[in-house]
Scaffold this active site. Sequence first.
Site, mmCIF file in Angstrom:
data_model
loop_
_atom_site.group_PDB
_atom_site.id
_atom_site.type_symbol
_atom_site.label_atom_id
_atom_site.label_comp_id
_atom_site.label_asym_id
_atom_site.label_seq_id
_atom_site.Cartn_x
_atom_site.Cartn_y
_atom_site.Cartn_z
ATOM 1 N N ASN A 153 0.797 -1.217 0.000
ATOM 2 C CA ASN A 153 0.000 0.000 0.000
ATOM 3 C C ASN A 153 0.837 1.278 0.000
ATOM 4 O O ASN A 153 0.381 2.320 -0.420
ATOM 5 C CB ASN A 153 -0.955 0.004 1.196
ATOM 6 C CG ASN A 153 -0.296 -0.420 2.486
ATOM 7 O OD1 ASN A 153 0.310 -1.490 2.564
ATOM 8 N ND2 ASN A 153 -0.398 0.401 3.506
ATOM 9 N N ALA A 202 -13.799 -3.159 0.022
ATOM 10 C CA ALA A 202 -14.540 -2.423 -1.014
ATOM 11 C C ALA A 202 -14.081 -0.981 -1.205
ATOM 12 O O ALA A 202 -14.057 -0.479 -2.322
ATOM 13 C CB ALA A 202 -16.041 -2.447 -0.690
ATOM 14 N N CYS A 327 -2.340 5.307 8.310
ATOM 15 C CA CYS A 327 -2.309 4.844 9.694
ATOM 16 C C CYS A 327 -1.039 5.308 10.398
ATOM 17 O O CYS A 327 -1.022 5.445 11.613
ATOM 18 C CB CYS A 327 -2.387 3.330 9.740
ATOM 19 S SG CYS A 327 -3.412 2.652 8.454
HETATM 20 C C1 LIG Z 1 -6.435 -0.504 3.401
HETATM 21 C C2 LIG Z 1 -5.699 -1.773 3.584
HETATM 22 C C3 LIG Z 1 -6.096 -2.712 4.557
HETATM 23 C C4 LIG Z 1 -7.212 -2.453 5.519
HETATM 24 O O1 LIG Z 1 -8.479 -2.462 4.916
HETATM 25 P P1 LIG Z 1 -9.684 -1.744 5.698
HETATM 26 O O2 LIG Z 1 -10.907 -2.152 4.946
HETATM 27 O O3 LIG Z 1 -9.418 -0.272 5.592
HETATM 28 O O4 LIG Z 1 -9.669 -2.243 7.083
HETATM 29 C C5 LIG Z 1 -5.383 -3.888 4.658
HETATM 30 N N1 LIG Z 1 -4.352 -4.137 3.854
HETATM 31 C C6 LIG Z 1 -3.937 -3.273 2.908
HETATM 32 C C7 LIG Z 1 -2.786 -3.630 2.034
HETATM 33 C C8 LIG Z 1 -4.598 -2.061 2.744
HETATM 34 O O5 LIG Z 1 -4.185 -1.204 1.817
#
Ligand SMILES: *Cc1c(COP(=O)(O)O)cnc(C)c1O
Length: 393
Positions: A153, A202, A327
């Site tokens: 991410n 989603a 985060c």
């Molecule tokens: C955003 C994200 C998550 C968390 O997903 P949420 O639906 O926001 O809890 C987990 N893993 C990755 C790689 C992400 O980018």
Amino acid sequence: MENKMIYFDHAATTPVKPEVVEEMMPYYTNKFGNASSIYSIGRESKKAIEEARERVAKALGAMTREIFFTGSGSEADNWAIKGVAYSNKDRGNHIITTAIEHHAVLHTCQYLESDGFEVTYLPVDENGLVSVEQVRKAIKPNTILITIMFANNEIGTIQPIAEIGKIAKENNIYFHTDAVQAIGSIPVNVNELNVDLLSLSAHKFYGPKGVGALYIRKGVKITTFLHGGAQERGRRASTENVPGIVGLGKAIELATENLEQYNKKLIDLRDRTIEEITKKVPFIKLNGDRYKRLPGNVNFSFEFIEGESLLLMLDMKGIAASSGSACTSGSLDPSHVLLAIGLSHEIAHGSLRISFGDENTHEDVDYLMEVLPLIVERLREMSPLYEKVKRGN
Ligand SMILES: *Cc1c(COP(=O)(O)O)cnc(C)c1O
């Protein structure tokens, strides 16, 4: 231009597409029935959930009964990892993951360590890639799970998931992948990739927030995560978020249908931005692999500046971006991902992530390239270190 907000943070979240909202709306109002009820408006909700499940299954090349809706991507990660760990304790207590996972995976693994499990956190190279050979070498007789993210991410690096899946299968070890960033950007087929469990969310592909899904391959031993009701075939209690699930179904269908065209556009914006920043701004470093990279991801470190100041100044110019992951902002710890690819604390602090999406245009990039080099220069002028380097030249 000054008053328009330009959104460059699609890896943090995306706006919900109007077509998606449209399909969700009736399930808030006249079709509000509880899917567990037997009268007709309850049955309508049930039917809508099952249609969404079919759409998710189709997008992943899975069977509908292998798709379980959750409250988020984080929940899907927690369920996959804790569920497999506790359910397979009799076979072993060792888990393999990487140092650059999302916190939903990393903190879950750390929690399991406090409860008697043993976790190997594999390092990555300077581009953020995990070595397939190191995965193979980390396997022990007591290994029960490999959990490695599909795409990162923060720096966008895409892992060799098919090769890792092959190794997991050969060794009879469950393989989970956090595919939250991959869905809608990379074609995913759980059978071709030999993935046993896969998490998605989603709101990362133009669907609503607060709804995700976990793919669980038929036959995988995994504990029930939420107790209390018969929903999701008894494996995840909670009255279903029907509008959210309907939205997820519509969003994943749109995302997979238009994937090629969408990627082409994003790659265009990404590559142009990488080229121009490289050309116009000195003392920088591109983070993440140049090619094995999410189509919409740009991540640079800028020497001699603080990422937070850069974000604030961009915000004043109407640009929303991120430094690492949402985060981690708010805390002063540098990103664990940037440290894992070998950046020093100082350089890691001066990083900027730009993640493109559907609404972005070349004009948006023009504007970014108008303001970014000036902002960087102004911030650097406040750095005594930069003054010294400049004088030295
Ligand atoms: C955003 C994200 C998550 C968390 O997903 P949420 O639906 O926001 O809890 C987990 N893993 C990755 C790689 C992400 O980018």
